[in-house]
Design a protein around this motif. Sequence first.
Motif, PDB file in Angstrom:
ATOM      1  N   SER A 189       0.830  -1.202   0.000  1.00  0.00           N
ATOM      2  CA  SER A 189       0.000   0.000   0.000  1.00  0.00           C
ATOM      3  C   SER A 189       0.863   1.250   0.000  1.00  0.00           C
ATOM      4  O   SER A 189       0.543   2.234  -0.672  1.00  0.00           O
ATOM      5  N   GLU A 216      -6.917   0.880  -0.685  1.00  0.00           N
ATOM      6  CA  GLU A 216      -7.199  -0.293   0.135  1.00  0.00           C
ATOM      7  C   GLU A 216      -8.572  -0.121   0.783  1.00  0.00           C
ATOM      8  O   GLU A 216      -8.930   0.974   1.185  1.00  0.00           O
ATOM      9  N   ASP A 228      -5.495  -1.388  -4.949  1.00  0.00           N
ATOM     10  CA  ASP A 228      -4.919  -1.974  -3.745  1.00  0.00           C
ATOM     11  C   ASP A 228      -5.886  -3.015  -3.193  1.00  0.00           C
ATOM     12  O   ASP A 228      -6.954  -2.677  -2.708  1.00  0.00           O
ATOM     13  N   GLU A 229      -5.521  -4.255  -3.298  1.00  0.00           N
ATOM     14  CA  GLU A 229      -6.312  -5.389  -2.822  1.00  0.00           C
ATOM     15  C   GLU A 229      -7.764  -5.325  -3.296  1.00  0.00           C
ATOM     16  O   GLU A 229      -8.682  -5.285  -2.478  1.00  0.00           O
TER      17      GLU A 229
HETATM   18 MG   LIG Z   1      -2.053  -2.789   2.293  1.00  0.00          MG
END
Ligand SMILES: [Mg+2]
Lengths: 330, 254
Positions: free
Chosen positions: A47, A87, A163-164
Amino acid sequence: MSETSPAIEVRNLVKTYGRITAVNQVSFSVARGEIIGFLGPNGAGKSTTMRILTGYLPATSGTALVCGLSVASQADAVKRCIGYMPENNPLPEDMRVSEYLFYRGRLKNLARGRLSARLDDVLELCDLKRVRHRIIGTLSKGFRQRVGIAEAVLAEPPVIIMDEPTIGLDPHQIQLVRELIGQLRGRMAVIISSHILPEIELTCDRALIINQGRIVAAGTPAQLRREVIGRSRYELELAGDAAALPALLAAVDPALTVSPGAGPDASGFHHLILSTPREDDLGEALLGALAADGRFRLRSLSRTQPSLEEVFLAATRRSWDTVDNAAGRK
Amino acid sequence: MKHYFTILSHELRMLLVSASTYITAVLFLALMGYLFVILIEMYTKSAQDTPPAAVYFQLFWLPVWFMVPLLTMRCLSEERRLGTLETLLTAPVTTAEVVLAKFSAAYLLYLALWLSTGGFFLILHRFADDAQFLDSGPLLGGFVFIAVSGLMFVAIGVFASSLSGNQAVAAIISFVLIGLFVFGPWLALNKIAFLNLESMQGTRAALDYLQVFHHLDDFTRGILDTREMLIYLSGTTLALIFSVFSVEAKLLHS
Ligand SMILES: [Mg+2]
Ligand SMILES: Nc1ncnc2c1ncn2[C@@H]1O[C@H](COP(=O)(O)OP(=O)(O)O)[C@@H](O)[C@H]1O
């Protein structure tokens, strides 16, 4: 913004938070239209790297270029080249889907006229047509995630950073998200992070494995397997005298080693795993040798690919070893 | 400033669909209506020498003290709590645009609420035949004071909201800051004994100059002193600049 520069180029990037070094001398580059998976356990610095790329956080040292533009000195131009989904995919709770996307489109400099056409396109792409008038706060996680992705691709930026994007989704939704990202291949450079590997493996052209702020391995999934695991494996199910097996295997390839699996089961079959550093396929030779020998009965034989999961574990373990060694030497 | 109006209209829209805005508005109008009724009763019982508008605005601090924190507490802290600040600031907008637009939205709402209390005076004007009620000078002066001082109070609220990801904390901070500004100089002048010393003359003068109630008196008497306006305008600018810094500094540590 020259068309020839790589989509992302990062050189010796360092980010420290007080004493913690979250990102340590990271260098990599991403070609235009390429999909890159950014793998690493929690706290690896994924991140942080992504936030530096978007200009949200300043780097401590090193350079980051997006479409040839410096993130540090041309932040505004860089922001226009990036679609970013942070995220946990933060979204305002009390807006309607289409309202939110319209607002974001305006912020991203899309003209009103073009925006409504583009809005239809992304709603279609992300299969959000049915919920376009719903309040975001009432949507299920899968839909929210797709709203986040729709937002990221809205202005058709050359670089997408997510992010993810698959965190907390069920397998079916993960597959949808993966297909969605796959559709962007060739059109936009995509960099997605994850700590769950199979999803990256299927979608990405290349993966970067990061651990404790350092890149520990990089390459296509196949390259990574070769580089990190370095062995081919065969699984077989066999009945017969296990003690005689090594001699027979040595005739096929002296380097073959046997590791016992489970067994024998009710019908007397053992489950065995053979491994060798040889690259070429030994399946046929093995099959021939075992079938010719009357002492063994073979039920199945297959060459298994180490999953990226194993690659990942091996790579991160390796990096911990180097970190430990370095600490030991001091 | 390309995105100022985009964010402003979005913020106004968000304020208008938010329940807390309506709760604030109802509380405010109920309180002001109640005060107004008491005021009128007072004037009908016995004649007073100050016009009702002047007395009405004397009480401005009460609603301001509660209303400004309620109106502004969400503006930045909610974005921080949800994490949408990150998406907002990674779009091609500047922090200054974001802060200024959020400030303007809250300020416009603040003004609209105050202007709606002008209706009380309209009604009074319609039904009262006593000329003393109808002096529009103090009324206008009062509204100008509210508009000018409101700039700063709302900016303080925005600043407080930039400090915390928790709305309640933000509200308390702005409550304290506004309280300090409105009552601080007066309290200091009256309660701190050593300010009476000869050598503290300068400090006394400065504090005296900052007294909000003096400014209000001047405005309702029709004296629009540019130096007094300057206090509020520079206070506004400072609070907004600090808000921008605070949003950006938080990024460094987040
Ligand atoms: Mg992260
Ligand atoms: N605001 C912060 N202050 C201090 N340390 C932080 C902060 N944000 C992240 N870190 C640390 O930096 C490291 C990398 O974090 P992060 O980039 O979020 O990892 P990932 O996304 O790979 O899980 C972690 O050790 C984390 O504790």
